[in-house]
Design a protein around this motif. Sequence first.
Motif, PDB file in Angstrom:
ATOM      1  N   PRO A  36       0.804  -1.228   0.000  1.00  0.00           N
ATOM      2  CA  PRO A  36       0.000   0.000   0.000  1.00  0.00           C
ATOM      3  C   PRO A  36       0.836   1.276   0.000  1.00  0.00           C
ATOM      4  CG  PRO A  36       0.060  -0.919   2.198  1.00  0.00           C
ATOM      5  CD  PRO A  36       0.791  -1.893   1.318  1.00  0.00           C
ATOM      6  N   ILE A  37       0.390   2.236  -0.785  1.00  0.00           N
ATOM      7  CA  ILE A  37       0.934   3.590  -0.798  1.00  0.00           C
ATOM      8  C   ILE A  37      -0.212   4.537  -0.500  1.00  0.00           C
ATOM      9  CG2 ILE A  37       2.134   5.359  -2.132  1.00  0.00           C
ATOM     10  CD1 ILE A  37       3.182   3.167  -3.944  1.00  0.00           C
ATOM     11  N   VAL A  38      -0.031   5.396   0.482  1.00  0.00           N
ATOM     12  CA  VAL A  38      -1.053   6.363   0.864  1.00  0.00           C
ATOM     13  C   VAL A  38      -0.558   7.761   0.506  1.00  0.00           C
ATOM     14  CG1 VAL A  38      -2.361   7.382   2.764  1.00  0.00           C
ATOM     15  CG2 VAL A  38      -1.941   4.905   2.712  1.00  0.00           C
ATOM     16  N   PHE A  39      -1.295   8.437  -0.382  1.00  0.00           N
ATOM     17  CA  PHE A  39      -0.974   9.809  -0.782  1.00  0.00           C
ATOM     18  C   PHE A  39      -1.887  10.776  -0.028  1.00  0.00           C
ATOM     19  CE2 PHE A  39       0.607   7.517  -4.543  1.00  0.00           C
ATOM     20  CZ  PHE A  39       1.810   8.187  -4.778  1.00  0.00           C
ATOM     21  N   LEU A  40      -1.294  11.770   0.622  1.00  0.00           N
ATOM     22  CA  LEU A  40      -2.067  12.764   1.379  1.00  0.00           C
ATOM     23  C   LEU A  40      -1.792  14.158   0.820  1.00  0.00           C
ATOM     24  CD1 LEU A  40      -1.621  11.458   5.032  1.00  0.00           C
ATOM     25  CD2 LEU A  40      -3.543  11.085   3.482  1.00  0.00           C
ATOM     26  N   HIS A  41      -2.860  14.811   0.385  1.00  0.00           N
ATOM     27  CA  HIS A  41      -2.766  16.133  -0.234  1.00  0.00           C
ATOM     28  C   HIS A  41      -2.807  17.238   0.816  1.00  0.00           C
ATOM     29  CE1 HIS A  41      -6.948  17.484   0.368  1.00  0.00           C
ATOM     30  NE2 HIS A  41      -7.287  16.204   0.234  1.00  0.00           N
ATOM     31  N   GLY A  42      -2.670  18.460   0.334  1.00  0.00           N
ATOM     32  CA  GLY A  42      -2.727  19.629   1.204  1.00  0.00           C
ATOM     33  C   GLY A  42      -3.856  20.557   0.838  1.00  0.00           C
ATOM     34  N   ASN A  43      -3.654  21.843   1.024  1.00  0.00           N
ATOM     35  CA  ASN A  43      -4.653  22.874   0.769  1.00  0.00           C
ATOM     36  C   ASN A  43      -4.111  23.835  -0.291  1.00  0.00           C
ATOM     37  OD1 ASN A  43      -7.013  24.471   1.262  1.00  0.00           O
ATOM     38  ND2 ASN A  43      -5.808  25.858   2.525  1.00  0.00           N
ATOM     39  N   PRO A  44      -4.871  24.084  -1.377  1.00  0.00           N
ATOM     40  CA  PRO A  44      -6.270  23.765  -1.631  1.00  0.00           C
ATOM     41  C   PRO A  44      -6.431  22.656  -2.686  1.00  0.00           C
ATOM     42  CG  PRO A  44      -5.638  25.591  -3.016  1.00  0.00           C
ATOM     43  CD  PRO A  44      -4.391  25.121  -2.323  1.00  0.00           C
ATOM     44  N   THR A  45      -5.598  21.639  -2.643  1.00  0.00           N
ATOM     45  CA  THR A  45      -5.700  20.570  -3.633  1.00  0.00           C
ATOM     46  C   THR A  45      -6.641  19.475  -3.152  1.00  0.00           C
ATOM     47  OG1 THR A  45      -3.679  19.584  -2.728  1.00  0.00           O
ATOM     48  CG2 THR A  45      -3.432  21.024  -4.626  1.00  0.00           C
ATOM     49  N   TRP A  46      -6.640  18.374  -3.878  1.00  0.00           N
ATOM     50  CA  TRP A  46      -7.381  17.176  -3.473  1.00  0.00           C
ATOM     51  C   TRP A  46      -6.701  15.997  -4.152  1.00  0.00           C
ATOM     52  CZ3 TRP A  46     -11.305  14.980  -7.062  1.00  0.00           C
ATOM     53  CH2 TRP A  46     -11.453  15.705  -8.258  1.00  0.00           C
ATOM     54  N   SER A  47      -7.260  14.805  -4.080  1.00  0.00           N
ATOM     55  CA  SER A  47      -6.593  13.625  -4.624  1.00  0.00           C
ATOM     56  C   SER A  47      -6.318  13.734  -6.119  1.00  0.00           C
ATOM     57  CB  SER A  47      -7.404  12.362  -4.326  1.00  0.00           C
ATOM     58  OG  SER A  47      -8.744  12.491  -4.781  1.00  0.00           O
ATOM     59  N   ARG A  51      -3.119  12.261  -9.458  1.00  0.00           N
ATOM     60  CA  ARG A  51      -3.766  11.375 -10.431  1.00  0.00           C
ATOM     61  C   ARG A  51      -2.762  10.640 -11.323  1.00  0.00           C
ATOM     62  NH1 ARG A  51      -3.578  16.453 -11.878  1.00  0.00           N
ATOM     63  NH2 ARG A  51      -3.113  17.038 -14.044  1.00  0.00           N
ATOM     64  N   ASP A  52      -1.733  11.345 -11.801  1.00  0.00           N
ATOM     65  CA  ASP A  52      -0.785  10.698 -12.715  1.00  0.00           C
ATOM     66  C   ASP A  52       0.068   9.661 -12.000  1.00  0.00           C
ATOM     67  OD1 ASP A  52      -1.187  12.130 -15.338  1.00  0.00           O
ATOM     68  OD2 ASP A  52      -0.806  13.853 -14.052  1.00  0.00           O
ATOM     69  N   LEU A  53       0.398   9.896 -10.751  1.00  0.00           N
ATOM     70  CA  LEU A  53       1.160   8.905  -9.995  1.00  0.00           C
ATOM     71  C   LEU A  53       0.292   7.695  -9.673  1.00  0.00           C
ATOM     72  CD1 LEU A  53       3.243  11.117  -7.522  1.00  0.00           C
ATOM     73  CD2 LEU A  53       3.779  10.396  -9.859  1.00  0.00           C
ATOM     74  N   ILE A  54      -0.985   7.929  -9.384  1.00  0.00           N
ATOM     75  CA  ILE A  54      -1.897   6.812  -9.114  1.00  0.00           C
ATOM     76  C   ILE A  54      -1.990   5.899 -10.333  1.00  0.00           C
ATOM     77  CG2 ILE A  54      -4.283   6.174  -8.571  1.00  0.00           C
ATOM     78  CD1 ILE A  54      -4.506   8.877  -7.068  1.00  0.00           C
ATOM     79  N   VAL A  55      -2.190   6.490 -11.505  1.00  0.00           N
ATOM     80  CA  VAL A  55      -2.289   5.701 -12.735  1.00  0.00           C
ATOM     81  C   VAL A  55      -0.997   4.934 -12.984  1.00  0.00           C
ATOM     82  CG1 VAL A  55      -2.476   5.866 -15.248  1.00  0.00           C
ATOM     83  CG2 VAL A  55      -4.027   7.179 -13.802  1.00  0.00           C
ATOM     84  N   GLY A  56       0.131   5.568 -12.719  1.00  0.00           N
ATOM     85  CA  GLY A  56       1.409   4.935 -12.991  1.00  0.00           C
ATOM     86  C   GLY A  56       1.812   3.854 -12.010  1.00  0.00           C
ATOM     87  N   LEU A  57       1.209   3.859 -10.819  1.00  0.00           N
ATOM     88  CA  LEU A  57       1.623   2.919  -9.765  1.00  0.00           C
ATOM     89  C   LEU A  57       0.626   1.792  -9.518  1.00  0.00           C
ATOM     90  CD1 LEU A  57       2.975   5.507  -7.171  1.00  0.00           C
ATOM     91  CD2 LEU A  57       4.359   3.933  -8.532  1.00  0.00           C
ATOM     92  N   ARG A  58      -0.616   1.940  -9.965  1.00  0.00           N
ATOM     93  CA  ARG A  58      -1.656   1.010  -9.538  1.00  0.00           C
ATOM     94  C   ARG A  58      -1.511  -0.396 -10.110  1.00  0.00           C
ATOM     95  NH1 ARG A  58      -6.981   3.584 -12.625  1.00  0.00           N
ATOM     96  NH2 ARG A  58      -6.130   3.512 -14.754  1.00  0.00           N
ATOM     97  N   ASP A  59      -0.666  -0.572 -11.109  1.00  0.00           N
ATOM     98  CA  ASP A  59      -0.449  -1.931 -11.623  1.00  0.00           C
ATOM     99  C   ASP A  59       0.423  -2.767 -10.692  1.00  0.00           C
ATOM    100  OD1 ASP A  59      -1.994  -1.496 -13.840  1.00  0.00           O
ATOM    101  OD2 ASP A  59      -0.313  -1.030 -15.170  1.00  0.00           O
ATOM    102  N   GLN A  60       1.167  -2.119  -9.822  1.00  0.00           N
ATOM    103  CA  GLN A  60       2.081  -2.825  -8.925  1.00  0.00           C
ATOM    104  C   GLN A  60       1.784  -2.609  -7.449  1.00  0.00           C
ATOM    105  OE1 GLN A  60       5.686  -1.068 -10.969  1.00  0.00           O
ATOM    106  NE2 GLN A  60       6.432  -3.153 -10.659  1.00  0.00           N
TER     107      GLN A  60
END
Length: 293
Positions: A36-47, A51-60
């Motif tokens: 598991p990798i947990v990404f935590l954003h700040g202000n004023p962003t959101w998940s 997005r690009d890192l999620i797409v690139g990492l979710r296969d592994q």
Amino acid sequence: MILLPSEIRRLYPFHHHFLELDGPRMHYVDEGSGPPIVFLHGNPTWSFYFRDLIVGLRDQYRVIAPDHIGCGLSDKPRNYPYTLSTHITNVEKLLNHLGLENVTLAVHDWGGAIGFGWAVRHPQKVSRLVIFNTAAFLGGKTPFRIRICRWPILGEIALLGFNAFPRAAITMACHPSNRMTPDVRAGYLHPYRKITDRVAILGFVRDIPLHSRIPSHAVLKEIESNLLQFRDRPMTIFWGERDFCFTTKFLDEWTARFPTAEVHRFPDAAHYVVEDAHDRILPLLQNSLARYT
């Protein structure tokens, strides 16, 4: 049901998950399987920011990216304690619900204080650390352009009435102009279209620990006092050197505490370093994660 405009769905092609937190619902992305990798954003962003890192990492990997209450696609209650300690507890409830162990914690902006706030409560669950332009310690000068947003009346008019913080950030927090396309701009601004959607943005700004009377100050001081217990965990740092808020002095603070950290500097990237440099960050992050999997 979440109905995103097609141009945002194209950039953010994830399933929507929710956890009820004693009333408000926290939205989170949960993609892939594996460590598991947990990404935590700040202000004023959101998940959306990750997005690009999620797409690139979710296969592994199993990639989790929540939206803090008041942010992104999470609920945005008007009367809510938008404080550092509350955000930490919310992340704690989510990760307990998901039953995660051996977590790679990846943090940006306020996500640093929130993520390390969770980590010092559960150090045995943290296996690796990934840092993006953030802090989990006191110190540094808050820029005037942010401090002015805390001013009574003026701050409320600017942040609530004119949505000034997200609108300014998509210009000031990014450097390569070609990254902030109209669709990307729409993605960052979409969750904060109405005045009632912007309460947490103001809450985060008011909770900046400028002095000891602000609630987050004591919480962050306690987090800082417990940071060095993570010196034995692999840490990778990705830093945008054009950040007007988290300047390279913050990077120096990280490397002083964690001298063995793997550091990647991006002289042409700003505060939104993942937005500015995700195409360069992703292979470096994949290589770093592979060494410690």
